[in-house]
Design a protein around this motif. Structure first.
Motif, PDB file in Angstrom:
ATOM      1  N   LYS A  24       0.097  -0.415  11.378  1.00 36.01           N
ATOM      2  CA  LYS A  24       0.199   0.976  10.934  1.00 36.01           C
ATOM      3  C   LYS A  24      -0.687   1.227   9.715  1.00 36.01           C
ATOM      4  O   LYS A  24      -1.307   2.268   9.603  1.00 36.01           O
ATOM      5  CB  LYS A  24       1.661   1.273  10.620  1.00 36.01           C
ATOM      6  CG  LYS A  24       1.959   2.685  10.251  1.00 36.01           C
ATOM      7  CD  LYS A  24       3.461   2.860  10.043  1.00 36.01           C
ATOM      8  CE  LYS A  24       3.813   4.248   9.602  1.00 36.01           C
ATOM      9  NZ  LYS A  24       5.244   4.404   9.381  1.00 36.01           N
ATOM     10  N   TYR A  25      -0.694   0.283   8.804  1.00 32.46           N
ATOM     11  CA  TYR A  25      -1.457   0.435   7.567  1.00 32.46           C
ATOM     12  C   TYR A  25      -2.718  -0.415   7.652  1.00 32.46           C
ATOM     13  O   TYR A  25      -2.652  -1.623   7.766  1.00 32.46           O
ATOM     14  CB  TYR A  25      -0.607   0.001   6.374  1.00 32.46           C
ATOM     15  CG  TYR A  25       0.717   0.717   6.298  1.00 32.46           C
ATOM     16  CD1 TYR A  25       0.773   2.067   5.998  1.00 32.46           C
ATOM     17  CD2 TYR A  25       1.905   0.053   6.533  1.00 32.46           C
ATOM     18  CE1 TYR A  25       1.979   2.737   5.934  1.00 32.46           C
ATOM     19  CE2 TYR A  25       3.119   0.717   6.469  1.00 32.46           C
ATOM     20  CZ  TYR A  25       3.150   2.051   6.168  1.00 32.46           C
ATOM     21  OH  TYR A  25       4.343   2.716   6.111  1.00 32.46           O
ATOM     22  N   LYS A  26      -3.887   0.245   7.588  1.00 29.68           N
ATOM     23  CA  LYS A  26      -5.141  -0.479   7.784  1.00 29.68           C
ATOM     24  C   LYS A  26      -6.104  -0.350   6.612  1.00 29.68           C
ATOM     25  O   LYS A  26      -6.930  -1.213   6.399  1.00 29.68           O
ATOM     26  CB  LYS A  26      -5.843   0.045   9.045  1.00 29.68           C
ATOM     27  CG  LYS A  26      -5.041  -0.156  10.304  1.00 29.68           C
ATOM     28  CD  LYS A  26      -5.723   0.443  11.499  1.00 29.68           C
ATOM     29  CE  LYS A  26      -4.822   0.291  12.719  1.00 29.68           C
ATOM     30  NZ  LYS A  26      -5.368   0.922  13.897  1.00 29.68           N
ATOM     31  N   ASN A  27      -6.000   0.731   5.866  1.00 26.60           N
ATOM     32  CA  ASN A  27      -6.974   1.016   4.810  1.00 26.60           C
ATOM     33  C   ASN A  27      -6.368   0.812   3.432  1.00 26.60           C
ATOM     34  O   ASN A  27      -5.155   0.736   3.261  1.00 26.60           O
ATOM     35  CB  ASN A  27      -7.467   2.464   4.917  1.00 26.60           C
ATOM     36  CG  ASN A  27      -8.088   2.742   6.263  1.00 26.60           C
ATOM     37  OD1 ASN A  27      -8.731   1.876   6.831  1.00 26.60           O
ATOM     38  ND2 ASN A  27      -7.890   3.938   6.773  1.00 26.60           N
ATOM     39  N   VAL A  28      -7.235   0.781   2.440  1.00 25.64           N
ATOM     40  CA  VAL A  28      -6.812   0.667   1.046  1.00 25.64           C
ATOM     41  C   VAL A  28      -5.956   1.875   0.670  1.00 25.64           C
ATOM     42  O   VAL A  28      -4.988   1.744  -0.087  1.00 25.64           O
ATOM     43  CB  VAL A  28      -8.049   0.558   0.123  1.00 25.64           C
ATOM     44  CG1 VAL A  28      -7.627   0.490  -1.329  1.00 25.64           C
ATOM     45  CG2 VAL A  28      -8.869  -0.649   0.500  1.00 25.64           C
ATOM     46  N   GLU A  29      -6.286   3.026   1.229  1.00 18.82           N
ATOM     47  CA  GLU A  29      -5.534   4.244   0.918  1.00 18.82           C
ATOM     48  C   GLU A  29      -4.080   4.150   1.404  1.00 18.82           C
ATOM     49  O   GLU A  29      -3.209   4.850   0.908  1.00 18.82           O
ATOM     50  CB  GLU A  29      -6.200   5.472   1.565  1.00 18.82           C
ATOM     51  CG  GLU A  29      -7.591   5.784   1.044  1.00 18.82           C
ATOM     52  CD  GLU A  29      -8.675   4.932   1.709  1.00 18.82           C
ATOM     53  OE1 GLU A  29      -8.468   4.426   2.832  1.00 18.82           O
ATOM     54  OE2 GLU A  29      -9.727   4.768   1.078  1.00 18.82           O
ATOM     55  N   ASP A  30      -3.846   3.298   2.377  1.00 18.72           N
ATOM     56  CA  ASP A  30      -2.507   3.140   2.927  1.00 18.72           C
ATOM     57  C   ASP A  30      -1.641   2.174   2.119  1.00 18.72           C
ATOM     58  O   ASP A  30      -0.462   1.992   2.425  1.00 18.72           O
ATOM     59  CB  ASP A  30      -2.590   2.620   4.371  1.00 18.72           C
ATOM     60  CG  ASP A  30      -3.258   3.606   5.306  1.00 18.72           C
ATOM     61  OD1 ASP A  30      -3.199   4.817   5.017  1.00 18.72           O
ATOM     62  OD2 ASP A  30      -3.832   3.165   6.321  1.00 18.72           O
ATOM     63  N   THR A  31      -2.211   1.574   1.100  1.00 14.65           N
ATOM     64  CA  THR A  31      -1.484   0.574   0.313  1.00 14.65           C
ATOM     65  C   THR A  31      -0.235   1.151  -0.334  1.00 14.65           C
ATOM     66  O   THR A  31       0.807   0.501  -0.361  1.00 14.65           O
ATOM     67  CB  THR A  31      -2.406  -0.032  -0.765  1.00 14.65           C
ATOM     68  OG1 THR A  31      -3.584  -0.514  -0.139  1.00 14.65           O
ATOM     69  CG2 THR A  31      -1.725  -1.152  -1.501  1.00 14.65           C
TER      70      THR A  31
END
Length: 164
Positions: A24-31
């Motif tokens: 579900k979480y793939k990018n730095v923004e999703d941290t």
């Protein structure tokens, strides 16, 4: 033929959809979202663990009450049986006493059944809590994998920037 084609398409859909949504979480923004979910899942595990401990601590009490209720029901049934055998050749008062004892035995048997049901419910509750904890722990592991993947991506991006 149509049935086989439909089943093949269905199987392809079943096996592809979960893989595409696995991370579900793939990018730095999703941290930030990942960290929030991580904390929420960790708190859920702690709450479920506390409930599990309470349920496991309560189980012996339920079991002892059920055992006592079973013994009481057995004693009442024996007493009722004795009075019933006396009442067959006895007076009206013996029959009344036998009826009262039978009623008491029936009541004790119902209490015993209720106590056994409480034990069963408590055991089911413990099983469900253990299953819920296991699911949450699996989700926590998945989140750890996602966190590691994001960290690896950040590291790889940093190395690319340094290389250029």
């Amino acid at each position: 033929m149509k049935k086989n084609t439909f089943l093949l398409c269905l199987l392809i859909l079943i096996f592809t959809v979960p893989a595409s949504y696995a991370q579900k979480y793939k990018n730095v923004e999703d941290t930030v979202k990942l960290n929030k979910e991580y904390v929420a899942v960790s708190n859920d595990i702690a709450d479920l663990s506390a409930k599990l401990t309470i349920a496991q601590n309560d189980l012996p009490g339920y079991q002892s009450k059920a055992s006592k209720a079973n013994n009481d029901a057995s004693d009442a049934a024996s007493s009722s049986s004795e009075h019933a055998s006396k009442a067959t050749n006895g007076s009206v008062s013996d029959a009344r006493t036998a009826k009262k004892k039978a009623s008491k035995a029936y009541s004790e048997a119902k209490d015993s059944r209720a106590a056994e049901k409480k034990v069963s419910n408590q055991e089911n509750k413990i099983t469900k809590l253990k299953l819920d904890i296991k699911k949450k722990q699996q989700r926590l592991q998945d989140l750890d994998i996602m966190r590691t993947a994001i960290a690896a991506k950040i590291t790889a991006d940093s190395l690319q920037l340094i290389a250029h």
